[in-house]
Every structure is written in C-alpha cells, then in structure tokens.
Write an enzyme that holds these catalytic residues in place. Structure first.
Site, PDB file in Angstrom:
ATOM      1  CD  GLU A  49      -2.869  -1.183   2.393  1.00 21.53           C
ATOM      2  OE1 GLU A  49      -2.734  -0.314   3.266  1.00 21.53           O
ATOM      3  OE2 GLU A  49      -3.768  -2.033   2.422  1.00 21.53           O
ATOM      4  CD  GLU A  57      -3.660  -5.740   4.074  1.00 19.31           C
ATOM      5  OE1 GLU A  57      -4.502  -4.895   4.426  1.00 19.31           O
ATOM      6  OE2 GLU A  57      -2.429  -5.585   4.196  1.00 19.31           O
TER       7      GLU A  57
HETATM    8  O1  IFM Z   1      -4.330  -3.001   9.206  1.00 22.69           O
HETATM    9  C1  IFM Z   1      -4.246  -2.465   7.929  1.00 22.69           C
HETATM   10  C2  IFM Z   1      -3.070  -3.056   7.176  1.00 22.69           C
HETATM   11  O2  IFM Z   1      -1.879  -2.844   7.847  1.00 22.69           O
HETATM   12  C3  IFM Z   1      -2.950  -2.429   5.821  1.00 22.69           C
HETATM   13  N1  IFM Z   1      -4.191  -2.505   5.111  1.00 22.69           N
HETATM   14  C4  IFM Z   1      -5.385  -2.066   5.794  1.00 22.69           C
HETATM   15  C5  IFM Z   1      -5.497  -2.743   7.133  1.00 22.69           C
HETATM   16  C6  IFM Z   1      -6.776  -2.269   7.862  1.00 22.69           C
HETATM   17  O3  IFM Z   1      -6.751  -0.894   8.068  1.00 22.69           O
END
Ligand code: IFM
Length: 464
Positions: free
Chosen positions: A176, A371
């Site tokens: 990210e 994710e």
């Molecule tokens: O916890 C975070 C993660 O570290 C990165 N992506 C989003 C998740 C939720 O906010």
C-alpha cells in the site's frame, strides 16, 4: 470449549479452482512486538507512537501480539485454519538496523525460523518486504521524499532475498504505497506524520522506484523462478452524481488513488491528467532519466487490498468547488450501506467492480487479494466464544464478489483474509479488531472467532 462456525453462507454456487491460494495475512509492526530485541532499531512507527495524540490511547507496538516470542504457536494456529499460505512482512529495522550497512544475522534468523516453521507445517510463505516500518534513521535523512531511500530499500530487499529465496516463492515489495505516501506525508495521520504536499508526491515516485530497483535486483540474482509483485490498496471512485464537478472529483480521486501507481508500473508513464493537475499546483513527480523503465520492470502478481468503495463529489458541504487554499474539492461520499467499526461502508459489489476494472485496464497481470476483512466491535461471550457473524457475512460476501469477478474473466488467483489475528491497527491502536482470531492483550491468549471457523470450513468446502 467448543465453538461452532457460523452456519450460513457456504454457497454451493461459488467455485474456485483447486490451485486457488487461500491465506491469512499480518504485518511485522502490527504483531511482532520485541521492538528492541536482537539488534532491531526504531522504525518511524516506534517514533510516531511516542508523539502525543498521534495514536489512540497512546498505544504502540512494543509488545503487540508478542508474535516474535510466540511464533511457533502462531504457526500452529495458522495451520489449524487449513490455509495454503501465510502473508507476513519483514521488519526492515530488524534485518538492517538503521537502514544502512550490513545485515543483522539475528534479525534475519527470526524470518529464517518462521519460513522453516511454515514449510514444516505445509504452509506456503508469502513475503512482503515493506509494510511501513521504515528505519527511523532513513526518515531522519529525508525519508521516502529522499531519492536515496529507494536505493537503500533495494539493498535491504536483497538481504532478505539472499536469505530466504531458496525457500520462498513469492516476494512482494511494498504494501500500500498510497498509505505510505498519502497518509504519511500528505495527511500526516500515519508515520512519519508530515503534511507536505510536494514531499508526498516525491514519496510516491521514490516508493515506486524502490519497488522497480528491488524487482530488478532480485530477478537478476535468482537461480530458480520466483513470483515478484507489489500490493496496492484500491477502492472504487464513482462520481456521486453525473454533474461535471462530481465527475471531475472522481477522476482526480481515481488518478491519485489508483492510476498514479498502476500506470507507471504497467505502462511506464504517469497519467497525463494527473501530471497536469500537479503542474497546476506547482508540483511534479521527480522523474530522472531511466526511472520509468525501472518502475515498469515486468512483475508477476498484483496484490489487491480492498476494504470498501466510495463515491466522490466536487462540491463541499457549503456548496463550494474550491477549498480555502483554492484547490479543487474532492469530497468522499460513503455509500449508504451498513458500516464496519471503522465506519467503512460494506460494499462487496464494488469489490467485483474494482477487480473487473483492473482486469480491463491493466490486462495480463494475475491478481491475488492480499488483504480483505473488517473490524467489528467484537464481544467475548461468557462461554468464551466470539460470535462475530457480522465478520463472517463480510468475508462470505467478499469471497462471493471475487468469484463473481472471476466469472467475468478477471484473473484472480488467491485470497488472503485480513487479518489472522487482532493487532495494532496503526493510528487506532488496539481499539479496532480486524482479526479472525481474537487476542486478549493482557494474557496473549488467542481464540479463533466464529469467522475463523467459518473461513476454515469455507476453504475446505471450496477446495473439495
Ligand atoms: O491493518 C491495515 C493493514 O496494515 C494495511 N491494510 C489495511 C489494514 C486495515 O486498516
């Protein structure tokens, strides 16, 4: 204590191939703790957590889930879920304290043991090289706005690669970069907490450059084939209405959120419209000769992190189209649906929309959902169970959304639930729980929630 999985939502209509990769994900600073052990030096998050008011309740990652000391038990927990893979990140200041100089053998040894433990238990390790824990010394030297950080990152990536490449197939560079650049250097709600527009743009470019340099060096060094990639967080950016102002706001949001990453990565150029927007503000990506060739080095897998989609309006609540600084309004409008504990709307249909769009606009690039998940205000019952049917519903609906995108032709090869266990949720500290496994931070007891048991059964069901 016996906990049954939530009984619903195992669809017989949804199918995934047996090769589809099912997993759970975490990141180093969010779970490891042990921030001063075995030579690790502070990261920007250790520093940021000490800044008054920066993190909810003054929380920090000093202990977190104490995973550094509980790793073998945590691997057994992962195994109990029946997943194929575990996505974790490597802490740069553990492996290369200070971000320069030689590797720290004790730091590398932790990941060496973790990989062996995973493989012994039949779990495929998926390495993320950078999930936001920049060594503080590199921030002191300018951080991601400083071009040198990209070269430092490539050196560090090679230390991890040299140690683990004989057993790890998949290395993703950044998690990210939008969060690192935008939240860290533009908005200042993440470490290092700077609010400097020009430097946020510089950070975007140097993060991408670091990615390209690292992929080139790892690829050149490999003696067997690996899968290299990068993970981006993306949503959808639809105009709130069909007005010109709203369509313009949606264009800007999509450009700054998605296209300024994927266009250079895939096509070796920044989008013209965004370059023009930045120029109008007196800013530019600090591109040097050859950078875009490096950034667009071919890679094998795009990690997609999705939480929600949103709409955008070019008009603020006072009816203005420019803010106090004369910049065009780009206002997020959250869809009118149920929300998670983060106040994020639950929008699985937009997940399908995103995945199909990525397939259309950036074809030929296999995707893995690295994710997806949700925070809810979980409560532990007197019987010791966490009956988080809201999270189960979220996961079920989003897995169905992946299947729907696949049915439309999107090449999606895996899905990782965020997160294996409750952990340090950045500026929210420990107040938000994303885990499918509950963590009691007083005792470090792990308790699979009903969603974890549902996920275990869903994987078995879809694999059958
Ligand atoms: O916890 C975070 C993660 O570290 C990165 N992506 C989003 C998740 C939720 O906010």
């Amino acid at each position: 204590m016996t906990i049954s999985p939530a009984p619903h939502r195992l669809s017989t209509k949804i199918q995934f191939p047996s090769s589809f990769q099912w997993g759970v994900a975490t990141s180093s600073y969010q779970i490891e703790g042990a921030v001063a052990e075995d030579g690790r030096t502070p990261s920007i998050w250790d520093t940021f957590c000490r800044k008054p008011g920066a993190v909810h309740d003054g929380d920090n990652g000093d202990v977190a889930c104490d995973h550094y000391h509980r790793m073998p038990q945590d691997v057994q927990l992962i195994k109990s879920l029946g997943v194929d893979s575990y996505r974790f990140s490597v802490a740069w200041p553990r492996v290369q304290p200070g971000g320069r100089g030689p590797a720290n053998p004790a730091g590398l040894a932790f990941y060496d043991r973790l990989v062996d433990e995973l493989l012994t238990n039949g779990i495929d390790p998926w390495v993320t090289l950078y999930h936001w824990d920049l060594p503080q010394e590199l921030e002191d030297a300018g951080g991601w706005p400083n071009r040198d950080t990209a070269y430092r990152f490539a050196d560090y990536a090679m230390m991890v690669f040299d140690k683990l490449a004989d057993r790890v197939d998949t290395f993703t560079t950044l998690n990210e970069p939008w969060c690192s650049a935008w939240l860290g250097y533009e908005v200042g709600v993440h470490a290092p907490g700077r609010r400097e527009h020009d430097n946020a743009i510089r950070a975007v470019h140097h993060l991408l450059l670091g990615h390209g340099l690292a992929v080139q060096r790892m690829r050149a060094a490999e003696t067997t084939a690996h899968r290299f990639g990068i993970t981006l967080n993306m949503g959808t950016s639809d105009p709130a209405t069909d007005s010109q102002a709203d369509r313009e706001a949606a264009r800007r949001a999509d450009g700054m959120g998605t296209r300024i990453y994927l266009d250079p990565l895939r096509y070796g150029r920044y989008p013209d419209d965004i370059v023009a927007d930045l120029a109008a503000r007196g800013t530019a990506f600090p591109v040097q000769d050859g950078d875009l060739e490096i950034i667009s080095t071919p890679f094998d897998v795009l990690g997609v992190n999705f939480y929600f989609g949103q709409d955008f309006s070019g008009v603020d609540e006072q009816g203005r189209t420019e803010d106090d600084n004369g910049h065009p309004v780009v206002r997020s409008i959250l869809p009118d649906t149920a929300r998670t504990a983060m106040d994020w709307p639950i929008t699985p249909e937009r997940f399908t929309q995103l995945l199909v769009r990525l397939h259309r606009d950036y074809p030929g690039l296999p995707m893995v959902v690295t994710e997806n998940g949700a925070a809810f205000d979980d409560a532990m019952s007197t019987g010791g169970s966490v009956d988080d049917d809201d999270r189960t519903a979220y996961l079920a609906d989003h897995i169905a959304a992946v299947a729907a995108a696949r049915a439309e032709g999107a090449d999606i090869r895996g899905y990782f639930a965020w997160s294996l266990m409750d952990n340090f949720e950045w500026a929210y500290g420990y107040a938000k729980r994303f885990g499918i496994v509950h963590v009691d931070y007083e005792t470090q007891t792990r308790t699979p929630k009903r969603s974890a048991l549902w996920y275990r059964d869903a994987i078995a069901h879809y694999k059958a």
